[in-house]
Design a protein around this motif. Structure first.
Motif, PDB file in Angstrom:
ATOM      1  N   VAL A 209       0.294  -1.441   0.249  1.00  0.00           N
ATOM      2  CA  VAL A 209      -0.176  -0.092   0.050  1.00  0.00           C
ATOM      3  C   VAL A 209       0.936   1.150  -0.285  1.00  0.00           C
ATOM      4  CG1 VAL A 209      -2.032   1.757   1.449  1.00  0.00           C
ATOM      5  CG2 VAL A 209      -1.832  -1.050   1.327  1.00  0.00           C
ATOM      6  N   PRO A 210       0.456   2.013  -0.570  1.00  0.00           N
ATOM      7  CA  PRO A 210      -0.183   2.351  -1.218  1.00  0.00           C
ATOM      8  C   PRO A 210      -0.254   1.851  -2.814  1.00  0.00           C
ATOM      9  CG  PRO A 210       0.481   4.510  -1.653  1.00  0.00           C
ATOM     10  CD  PRO A 210       1.383   3.436  -0.683  1.00  0.00           C
ATOM     11  N   GLU A 217      -6.864  -6.195  -2.660  1.00  0.00           N
ATOM     12  CA  GLU A 217      -7.995  -7.148  -1.405  1.00  0.00           C
ATOM     13  C   GLU A 217      -9.435  -6.729  -2.456  1.00  0.00           C
ATOM     14  OE1 GLU A 217      -7.531  -8.980   2.026  1.00  0.00           O
ATOM     15  OE2 GLU A 217      -9.825  -8.692   2.127  1.00  0.00           O
ATOM     16  N   SER A 218      -9.571  -5.284  -2.371  1.00  0.00           N
ATOM     17  CA  SER A 218     -10.602  -5.307  -1.867  1.00  0.00           C
ATOM     18  C   SER A 218     -12.046  -5.061  -3.143  1.00  0.00           C
ATOM     19  CB  SER A 218     -11.529  -3.954  -1.295  1.00  0.00           C
ATOM     20  OG  SER A 218     -10.423  -3.161  -1.910  1.00  0.00           O
ATOM     21  N   GLU A 219     -10.630  -5.322  -4.231  1.00  0.00           N
ATOM     22  CA  GLU A 219     -10.930  -5.714  -5.770  1.00  0.00           C
ATOM     23  C   GLU A 219     -11.067  -7.230  -6.445  1.00  0.00           C
ATOM     24  OE1 GLU A 219      -8.622  -2.847  -7.644  1.00  0.00           O
ATOM     25  OE2 GLU A 219      -9.628  -1.311  -6.340  1.00  0.00           O
ATOM     26  N   TRP A 286      -0.631   1.233   6.450  1.00  0.00           N
ATOM     27  CA  TRP A 286      -1.757   0.700   7.451  1.00  0.00           C
ATOM     28  C   TRP A 286      -2.279   2.383   7.470  1.00  0.00           C
ATOM     29  CZ3 TRP A 286      -3.713  -3.784   7.699  1.00  0.00           C
ATOM     30  CH2 TRP A 286      -3.049  -4.421   7.391  1.00  0.00           C
ATOM     31  N   THR A 287      -2.273   3.151   7.020  1.00  0.00           N
ATOM     32  CA  THR A 287      -2.820   4.338   6.947  1.00  0.00           C
ATOM     33  C   THR A 287      -3.496   5.159   5.977  1.00  0.00           C
ATOM     34  OG1 THR A 287      -0.935   5.042   8.337  1.00  0.00           O
ATOM     35  CG2 THR A 287      -1.913   7.071   7.565  1.00  0.00           C
ATOM     36  N   LEU A 288      -2.796   4.917   4.793  1.00  0.00           N
ATOM     37  CA  LEU A 288      -3.330   5.494   2.839  1.00  0.00           C
ATOM     38  C   LEU A 288      -4.140   4.027   2.683  1.00  0.00           C
ATOM     39  CD1 LEU A 288       0.010   6.497   1.888  1.00  0.00           C
ATOM     40  CD2 LEU A 288      -1.945   8.298   2.998  1.00  0.00           C
ATOM     41  N   PRO A 289      -4.899   4.982   1.183  1.00  0.00           N
ATOM     42  CA  PRO A 289      -5.516   4.251   1.000  1.00  0.00           C
ATOM     43  C   PRO A 289      -5.133   3.599  -0.667  1.00  0.00           C
ATOM     44  CG  PRO A 289      -6.319   6.058   0.794  1.00  0.00           C
ATOM     45  CD  PRO A 289      -5.473   6.125   1.965  1.00  0.00           C
ATOM     46  N   ARG A 290      -5.111   2.750  -1.357  1.00  0.00           N
ATOM     47  CA  ARG A 290      -5.011   2.225  -2.773  1.00  0.00           C
ATOM     48  C   ARG A 290      -4.963   3.193  -3.422  1.00  0.00           C
ATOM     49  NH1 ARG A 290      -7.854  -1.217  -3.998  1.00  0.00           N
ATOM     50  NH2 ARG A 290      -6.903  -2.559  -1.848  1.00  0.00           N
ATOM     51  N   VAL A 291      -4.089   3.398  -4.815  1.00  0.00           N
ATOM     52  CA  VAL A 291      -4.328   4.481  -5.419  1.00  0.00           C
ATOM     53  C   VAL A 291      -5.056   3.266  -7.087  1.00  0.00           C
ATOM     54  CG1 VAL A 291      -2.399   5.819  -5.190  1.00  0.00           C
ATOM     55  CG2 VAL A 291      -1.954   3.916  -6.745  1.00  0.00           C
ATOM     56  N   ARG A 292      -5.229   4.102  -7.795  1.00  0.00           N
ATOM     57  CA  ARG A 292      -6.133   3.004  -8.979  1.00  0.00           C
ATOM     58  C   ARG A 292      -5.036   2.880  -9.666  1.00  0.00           C
ATOM     59  NH1 ARG A 292      -9.641   7.174 -10.996  1.00  0.00           N
ATOM     60  NH2 ARG A 292      -8.839   7.414 -12.583  1.00  0.00           N
ATOM     61  N   MET A 293      -5.189   1.994 -11.107  1.00  0.00           N
ATOM     62  CA  MET A 293      -3.847   1.424 -11.738  1.00  0.00           C
ATOM     63  C   MET A 293      -3.225   2.901 -12.693  1.00  0.00           C
ATOM     64  SD  MET A 293      -2.541  -1.301 -13.037  1.00  0.00           S
ATOM     65  CE  MET A 293      -0.868  -1.131 -13.719  1.00  0.00           C
ATOM     66  N   GLN A 295      -3.521   6.018 -12.579  1.00  0.00           N
ATOM     67  CA  GLN A 295      -3.072   6.684 -12.062  1.00  0.00           C
ATOM     68  C   GLN A 295      -1.631   6.501 -11.264  1.00  0.00           C
ATOM     69  OE1 GLN A 295      -5.828   6.476  -8.204  1.00  0.00           O
ATOM     70  NE2 GLN A 295      -7.129   8.938  -9.768  1.00  0.00           N
TER      71      GLN A 295
ATOM     72  N   LEU C 121     -11.699   1.243  -0.862  1.00  0.00           N
ATOM     73  CA  LEU C 121     -10.736   2.591  -1.495  1.00  0.00           C
ATOM     74  C   LEU C 121      -9.445   1.381  -1.255  1.00  0.00           C
ATOM     75  CD1 LEU C 121     -12.230   6.019  -2.044  1.00  0.00           C
ATOM     76  CD2 LEU C 121     -11.949   4.382  -3.364  1.00  0.00           C
ATOM     77  N   GLY C 122      -9.086   0.329  -0.479  1.00  0.00           N
ATOM     78  CA  GLY C 122      -7.947   0.176   0.424  1.00  0.00           C
ATOM     79  C   GLY C 122      -7.401   0.610   1.321  1.00  0.00           C
ATOM     80  N   ALA C 123      -7.446   1.446   2.130  1.00  0.00           N
ATOM     81  CA  ALA C 123      -7.661   2.192   2.925  1.00  0.00           C
ATOM     82  C   ALA C 123      -7.601   1.030   4.493  1.00  0.00           C
ATOM     83  CB  ALA C 123      -8.337   3.001   3.598  1.00  0.00           C
ATOM     84  N   THR C 126      -7.763   0.049   8.916  1.00  0.00           N
ATOM     85  CA  THR C 126      -7.854   1.661   9.391  1.00  0.00           C
ATOM     86  C   THR C 126      -8.663   2.159  10.080  1.00  0.00           C
ATOM     87  OG1 THR C 126      -5.403   1.538   9.611  1.00  0.00           O
ATOM     88  CG2 THR C 126      -6.109   3.308  10.700  1.00  0.00           C
ATOM     89  N   ILE C 195      -4.354  10.209  -2.128  1.00  0.00           N
ATOM     90  CA  ILE C 195      -5.252   9.483  -2.924  1.00  0.00           C
ATOM     91  C   ILE C 195      -6.271   8.993  -2.943  1.00  0.00           C
ATOM     92  CG2 ILE C 195      -4.908   6.942  -2.705  1.00  0.00           C
ATOM     93  CD1 ILE C 195      -2.016   7.063  -1.069  1.00  0.00           C
TER      94      ILE C 195
END
Lengths: 323, 150, 365
Positions: A209-210, A217-219, A286-293, A295, C121-123, C126, C195
């Protein structure tokens, strides 16, 4: 008689040392990750197995060893079986020229950094094989994403390493560490930029991550290793954490002075620095969301690579000016 | 604008569309459904929302119930259409409201009312291979016993 | 000669981000979604058929299982509909209590919604844990009030099942400033994150017109810029006595749907504060006959956390309703998904779905 076999024995012993270090390090890192994530998320993490759950990874290893190895129907068997090895072997090989201490290195190749960078990029082959061989659409998407991602981020990664090589004037890992004796590299402005670029692209290299897009996981459920179970899954896991250790150890030796330290140069400093980098990466994870492909790709090609190239140019100019 | 004036306007524009009129709802004739609704949606009443679409099994017939809502005037209009059991077909409202798509599929699934002109007339909640319509009062299934009505 | 093939991918019914047992049939070109067909029904428990064989008192626990993240609001919806049908008056204290509890549950539901959206969104986990920590406080309050943590069955036709136990009002009073502080902290994690913004802004845009055509209601409609809230526009209970705003979005994208929910939490806190301050004395417990024999029919909507929950009850003079239709907000909200995601890629589909905040329990009923 024994003296005749001694060199081989020594070699074998070194190999066993490296392998056990990798296994223990991966297990420790998995435990550490769980603890760090727990700390970030107001949880306790594993607490039952051993003091503060320190034996949890061992319990998990035993579980994974005993688990059934399920082969999905319609899998491309050869690719499917080989993929975990393609993922696990390169990071193990990269330990060949990892400078733990002033003399504590298996072999100080004169192309050390090049060797590490090139051997670890073989991983992408394994990941793509896993994605292709699993006969699963999620895995296939994960594998394709991974191939695109790792190839793109290899460019800024190597460019940032190039700055270090220019500054140190050598490709050997020990030579680079020795070159930092007057001043650790990340304290110089142009090398600090290289350090940041290195960290970002290295995070992408190990799919964290990111930039955990191949796993997502979520996709994609679990991306390329969705179908793997038991020991084969464990191999992907070990490879992931070994890679994490390698990028952090390389960051430590390229930018943070490797085994150099204020008191006495030793492997202790090296490991400390590597683990600080690892802890930083875990904090990020453990803090950031994931960027898109898309991006992520445009970030690699439109931002990171030009900045890294510019950085190479500036460094060259500085070196020439210095004479 | 209130319900009474809405009904009055329907009566003026479509003299023989309303089959029955009660304080709570109006019953429309099946064939005048689309023109009346189109008028209600585009006219000054602005019933732009199909809030709910459902049906009630009246044993010898099925009553399809529409709840139209006008955000502009804050009024809810209840419209019913009575379908005899022998001919459970009615025009689909999907050309007017996209919300009708799933709601009509649900009514088809649970009551067996067929909506002609619907783009995707499949079952929505129950498996495709089912033949019965569970919300009908004559629904029979092993293990299901309707409670005696007190 | 290169062969061109579309990839059909079955997302769900078991998938980490389909929020339950939703099954999306995605037709892909590479990673771009050409067509998306949501298939529902995996959680169908025929609650509407069950309703025809239960009295209203017996049916109350089933409403808990519709939108299981907002059970109190579902209870409230049924109670209000039956009260409207039977012309039952409710004591002022019960009305205030219902408002407080419905708003608390709205906060709990929205906390869950925004945090699972961040998870999509992948966070990873947390924000979810931060939100669950705060939601736990609400659940504990509910536990004190009715002894349940998820399926409350607290409201009764004509009132509520019991008054606030001693000390609970103090708990709620403590909770309000706590949640304000924690919401600020939660927002530092997501609202300003580069992000997060890049992933959610201009993704899954839902125009006002499309939203209304598809019957989308609640925060999703408000995020599209339509200022409509039943609590304000057609007030039920005592909502007209409180001062609160209706937050709206501008573009109707995933980001707006997120921020509208965050703002609604703040507004709900305001309502609870005012309702607690003006809580009248009296007996909130229902003092009505437990057997209703409704004759006639009624349709009533209430503002649930996910949109407008409607109950359509047809009575024929027996204690069981002749027909009971539940107009589930998520049902309509989900139906718009396929129109929203065409041309987006898989990651954005997950983002759009997460921002709609659906609960399969009330979609499948």
């Amino acid at each position: 008689m024994i003296a005749h076999y001694l060199p081989y024995l020594k070699l074998l012993l070194k190999g066993v040392c490296v392998l056990s270090f990798i296994a223990v390090s991966a297990m420790f890192l998995i435990w550490l990750e769980r603890k760090v994530s727990a700390k970030v998320q107001n949880r306790l993490g594993p607490m039952i197995t051993g003091p503060h759950g320190s034996l949890q990874s061992i319990a998990d290893t035993v579980k994974l060893l005993l688990k059934e190895n399920i082969v999905p129907s319609g899998a491309d068997r050869l690719t499917w079986w080989l993929a975990p090895f393609f993922v696990t072997v390169p990071p193990v090989t990269a330990f060949l020229c990892m400078p733990f201490g002033p003399t504590f290195i298996v072999r100080d190749l004169n192309v050390g950094i090049l060797f590490i960078c090139s051997i670890t990029s073989i991983c992408v082959l394994g990941i793509f094989m896993a994605g292709w061989g699993s006969n699963n659409k999620y895995s296939l998407l994960g594998g394709m994403r991974s191939a695109a991602q790792i190839i793109s981020y290899e460019v800024p990664l190597l460019l940032s390493a190039l700055v270090v090589i220019m500054e140190a004037g050598t490709l050997s890992m020990q030579g680079i560490v020795h070159a930092q004796e007057p001043c650790w590299f990340f304290l110089k402005p142009n090398l600090f930029v290289a350090f940041v670029i290195y960290l970002i692209s290295a995070t992408a290299e190990v799919n964290r991550v990111p930039f955990d897009i191949p796993e997502a996981e979520s996709e994609l459920v679990a991306g390329y290793h969705t179908e793997y179970s038991g020991m084969k899954f464990a191999m992907f896991f070990v490879a992931e954490y070994t890679n994490l250790f390698i990028i952090s150890a390389v960051a430590a030796s390229l930018f943070l002075g490797g085994w150099l330290g204020p008191i006495r140069p030793s492997a202790g400093w090296f490991l400390l620095k590597a683990y600080v980098v690892i802890a930083f990466l875990m904090w990020i994870r453990w803090t950031l969301p994931r960027v898109r492909m898309d991006q992520m790709m445009s970030f690699a090609w439109k931002v990171l690579t030009p900045v890294a190239l510019l950085n190479v140019l500036v460094t060259g100019w500085l070196l020439v000016a210095k004479g | 604008m209130d319900i009474a004036s809405v009904i009055q306007r329907i009566e003026e524009q479509f003299p023989c569309a309303i089959a029955e009129k009660t304080p709570g709802w109006i019953t429309l004739k099946k064939e005048s459904l689309i023109p009346v609704f189109h008028c209600l949606m585009t006219g000054p009443e602005a019933f732009i929302s199909l809030h709910c679409l459902t049906a009630v099994d009246r044993k010898d017939s099925v009553e399809v119930v529409y709840h139209l809502f006008s955000y502009h005037h804050k009024i809810m209009l209840t419209v019913k259409v009575l379908l005899p059991n022998v001919d459970l077909t009615i025009d689909s409202l999907t050309p007017l409201w996209d919300a009708a798509n799933w709601l009509e599929r649900e009514v088809f699934d649970l009551f067996g009312v067929k909506f002609s002109g619907h783009p995707d007339m499949r079952r929505i909640l129950n498996p495709d291979h089912w033949t019965t319509h569970p919300l009908r009062k004559d629904f029979k299934q092993d293990g299901f016993v309707p409670r005696p009505v007190k | 000669m290169m062969e061109y093939e579309e990839l059909i991918i079955n997302m769900g019914p078991q998938h980490p981000s389909t929020h339950g047992v939703l099954y999306l049939e995605l037709k892909l070109d590479g990673e771009v979604v050409l067509d998306c067909r949501p298939n529902i029904g995996y959680l169908h428990r025929s609650i509407e058929k069950i309703a025809e064989n239960r009295s209203f008192v017996q049916f109350m626990p089933f409403t808990d299982r519709l939108d299981y993240l907002a059970s109190m609001n579902n209870n409230l919806g049924l109670c209000l509909t039956v009260e409207k049908l039977m012309n039952i008056a409710v004591s002022p204290r019960a009305q205030y209590l219902r408002v407080i509890i419905a708003e608390l549950n709205r906060i709990a539901s929205h906390l869950f919604a925004v945090s699972t959206f961040a998870q999509d969104l992948g966070a990873f986990a947390t924000p979810l844990f931060y939100a669950l920590r705060d939601r736990e406080k609400i659940i504990q309050i509910f536990d004190h009030i009715c002894g349940q943590r998820l399926t409350y069955n607290y409201m009764r036709v004509g009132g509520v099942s019991g008054d606030l136990p001693a000390g609970v009002d103090a708990l709620i009073k403590e909770y309000i400033p706590y949640q304000r502080k924690m919401l600020d902290e939660f927002e530092t994690l997501l609202t300003g994150n580069v992000i997060f913004c890049a992933r959610s802004k201009n993704i899954g845009v839902l125009s006002k017109e499309t939203a209304i055509k598809y019957g989308v209601t609640g925060p999703n409609l408000r995020a599209s810029g339509y200022k409509w809230d039943l609590r304000k526009d057609e007030p039920y209970l005592v909502y007209d006595k409180f001062d609160f705003d209706i937050p709206t979005g501008e573009n109707g994208d995933s980001w707006d749907r997120y921020i509208v929910r965050i703002r609604e939490i703040r507004e709900s806190l305001k309502i609870i504060e005012q309702a607690l301050g003006g809580l009248p004395e009296g007996d909130p417990v229902a003092k009505v006959n437990k057997v209703f024999r409704p004759n006639g029919e009624t349709y009533m909507c209430t503002e649930n956390p996910r949109g407008e929950l409607g109950f359509y009850i047809v009575g024929d003079g027996n204690i069981f309703p002749y027909r009971l239709k539940i107009r589930a907000p998520s049902f309509s909200n989900l139906s718009v998904l396929s129109a929203m995601v065409k041309g987006l890629n898989i990651s954005d589909t997950v983002c759009a779905l997460g921002s709609l905040d659906i609960v399969m329990g009330e979609i499948d009923r």
